[in-house]
Write a protein that holds these residues in place. Structure first.
Motif, PDB file in Angstrom:
ATOM      1  N   SER A  43       0.843  -1.192   0.000  1.00 44.44           N
ATOM      2  CA  SER A  43       0.000   0.000   0.000  1.00 44.44           C
ATOM      3  C   SER A  43       0.880   1.244   0.000  1.00 44.44           C
ATOM      4  CB  SER A  43      -0.891   0.002   1.241  1.00 44.44           C
ATOM      5  OG  SER A  43      -1.614   1.209   1.338  1.00 44.44           O
ATOM      6  N   ASP A  45       0.366   5.476   0.373  1.00 42.09           N
ATOM      7  CA  ASP A  45      -0.670   6.374   0.877  1.00 42.09           C
ATOM      8  C   ASP A  45      -0.122   7.783   1.066  1.00 42.09           C
ATOM      9  OD1 ASP A  45      -2.873   4.295   1.647  1.00 42.09           O
ATOM     10  OD2 ASP A  45      -1.012   3.495   2.485  1.00 42.09           O
ATOM     11  N   SER A 118      -5.768  -7.883  -2.167  1.00 35.41           N
ATOM     12  CA  SER A 118      -5.537  -6.437  -2.186  1.00 35.41           C
ATOM     13  C   SER A 118      -6.608  -5.681  -1.419  1.00 35.41           C
ATOM     14  CB  SER A 118      -5.464  -5.931  -3.626  1.00 35.41           C
ATOM     15  OG  SER A 118      -6.657  -6.269  -4.331  1.00 35.41           O
ATOM     16  N   GLY A 122      -7.316  -2.062   1.403  1.00 34.94           N
ATOM     17  CA  GLY A 122      -8.224  -0.993   1.018  1.00 34.94           C
ATOM     18  C   GLY A 122      -9.516  -1.031   1.780  1.00 34.94           C
ATOM     19  N   THR A 127      -7.982   1.735   5.031  1.00 35.89           N
ATOM     20  CA  THR A 127      -8.699   2.690   4.177  1.00 35.89           C
ATOM     21  C   THR A 127     -10.196   2.663   4.477  1.00 35.89           C
ATOM     22  OG1 THR A 127      -7.038   2.401   2.446  1.00 35.89           O
ATOM     23  CG2 THR A 127      -9.150   3.340   1.798  1.00 35.89           C
ATOM     24  N   ALA A 155      -8.944   6.516  -2.500  1.00 37.58           N
ATOM     25  CA  ALA A 155      -9.289   5.284  -1.801  1.00 37.58           C
ATOM     26  C   ALA A 155     -10.320   5.517  -0.709  1.00 37.58           C
ATOM     27  CB  ALA A 155      -8.024   4.662  -1.218  1.00 37.58           C
ATOM     28  N   GLU A 302      -9.466   0.028  -7.519  1.00 35.39           N
ATOM     29  CA  GLU A 302      -8.035  -0.046  -7.218  1.00 35.39           C
ATOM     30  C   GLU A 302      -7.229   0.346  -8.453  1.00 35.39           C
ATOM     31  OE1 GLU A 302      -7.927  -3.860  -4.148  1.00 35.39           O
ATOM     32  OE2 GLU A 302      -7.820  -4.211  -6.310  1.00 35.39           O
ATOM     33  N   ASN A 323      -4.217   7.982  -9.503  1.00 39.67           N
ATOM     34  CA  ASN A 323      -4.921   6.818  -8.981  1.00 39.67           C
ATOM     35  C   ASN A 323      -6.426   7.010  -9.039  1.00 39.67           C
ATOM     36  OD1 ASN A 323      -4.394   8.845  -6.833  1.00 39.67           O
ATOM     37  ND2 ASN A 323      -5.601   7.444  -5.563  1.00 39.67           N
ATOM     38  N   LYS A 326      -7.890   3.020  -4.450  1.00 46.45           N
ATOM     39  CA  LYS A 326      -6.691   2.657  -3.693  1.00 46.45           C
ATOM     40  C   LYS A 326      -5.517   2.399  -4.608  1.00 46.45           C
ATOM     41  CE  LYS A 326      -4.700   1.589   0.252  1.00 46.45           C
ATOM     42  NZ  LYS A 326      -3.427   2.174  -0.195  1.00 46.45           N
ATOM     43  N   ILE A 328      -2.136   0.546  -5.134  1.00 46.83           N
ATOM     44  CA  ILE A 328      -1.494  -0.661  -4.606  1.00 46.83           C
ATOM     45  C   ILE A 328      -0.453  -1.133  -5.598  1.00 46.83           C
ATOM     46  CG2 ILE A 328      -1.872  -3.090  -4.012  1.00 46.83           C
ATOM     47  CD1 ILE A 328      -4.656  -2.297  -3.046  1.00 46.83           C
TER      48      ILE A 328
END
Length: 331
Positions: A43, A45, A118, A122, A127, A155, A302, A323, A326, A328
């Motif tokens: 992840s 962030d 995954s 998330g 998240t 996300a 994602e 993005n 999320k 990843i």
């Protein structure tokens, strides 16, 4: 060899590729009570930008020339710990390494048969919990109220909007492209979306999208976008301060409209939070999110980048808005 990613420099403003350094080390040997883990999903962030600076915060900064860490899903390759078996998948805050050992104390088993691996980084991980607790415990939305979400295509934002709809609210999302705006409405059920990059008067655009005013503002970005939402807040409104990505790379203290007058005039609650504040309530959040996901009331998006070597670039892409949902990295 075992690839590892270190923090090479502390960024001045927006992070650069040169702020990261790749090294190789031997794959560690497993000792009694440990497991050997192979990284599968990583992840990245926005909050990690704060940890790259040497400043006091709610979490310790990354150390120079030491591995960066974040939420990771890993596979147990070898185990000398009775709580884990070879082939188990686990989540935890782990180093950006291809392989590493761990004593298992802060690892959580995850089930690949119940949800994609995954997803545990998330919607069924930090998240999703951030969206759930920030909105329900601070925002406290009531049926028929209007919720505005900034960073809505990210996300957390996509989940906040969907929970708002489950709770029978009108939800307006703010995002950076028309494509993201259409995704918010078609995939996640938002009632309206605003493209902040093409909107000349954000205050008016929010007023048009929220004709009854804003009761709850879930703020992921800060800055001038938030100033425009504040101008539309209702009496007894609630402002949930989750993030401020528009300010993370600032090299000076930004100035803007002062919030005290409208907070007083309209009796508005404005509260920041970190997910750790609700650690004792995580089972409640996981139960709700799992129920909604199973009932197909929640959808998730994602952006998955392939390859361990692309972890730094995936992190940098967050600040370019590349993005959807999320971000990843699949290793």
């Amino acid at each position: 060899m075992n690839k590892t990613i270190l923090l090479n420099n502390r960024p001045n403003g927006k992070p650069q590729e040169s702020d990261f350094k790749f090294t190789n080390e031997d794959t560690p040997e497993v000792t009694s009570g440990e497991v050997l883990l192979k990284t599968r999903y990583v992840s990245v962030d926005p909050y990690m930008r704060g940890r790259m600076s040497d400043a006091d915060s709610y979490v310790e900064p990354f150390q120079l020339q030491k591995p960066i860490n974040s939420g990771i899903i890993a596979e147990v390759i070898e185990s000398k710990n009775d709580s884990f078996s070879k082939g188990d998948f686990v989540s935890g805050m782990l180093d950006w390494k291809e392989y590493q050992t761990n004593n298992g104390n802060e690892l959580l088993k995850v089930d690949a048969d119940k949800a994609p691996l995954s997803a545990y980084l998330g919607i069924l991980g930090m998240t999703g919990l951030t969206a759930y607790f920030g909105l329900t415990k601070i925002g406290n939305p009531q049926k028929g109220e209007t919720i505005v979400v900034s960073g809505a295509a990210g996300a957390v934002g996509t989940i906040v909007g969907q929970i708002g709809k489950i709770l029978s609210c009108r939800v307006v999302g703010i995002a950076g492209t028309d494509e993201k705006g259409e995704m918010l409405k078609s995939k996640f059920g938002f009632d309206a979306a605003i493209n902040y990059n093409t909107t000349e008067d954000m205050t008016k655009a929010i007023a048009d999208a929220a004709p009854n005013g804003v009761d709850v503002y879930y703020d992921n970005v800060g800055g001038t976008i938030s100033d425009s939402v504040h101008a539309n807040i209702n009496r007894f409104g609630r402002i949930v301060v989750c993030g401020a990505i528009s300010l993370y790379n600032s090299t000076s203290i930004p100035t803007g409209p002062r919030v005290e007058p409208f907070l007083i005039k309209k009796s508005v609650l404005m509260q920041g939070f970190i997910i750790g504040n609700y650690a004792d309530k995580f089972p409640e959040g996981m139960d709700k999110l799992s129920q909604w996901l199973k009932a197909e009331k929640l959808n998730f998006s994602e952006t998955i980048v392939e390859g361990f070597d692309n972890i730094p670039n995936a992190f940098l892409d967050l600040f370019e808005g590349k993005n959807k949902g999320k971000m990843i990295v699949k290793v």
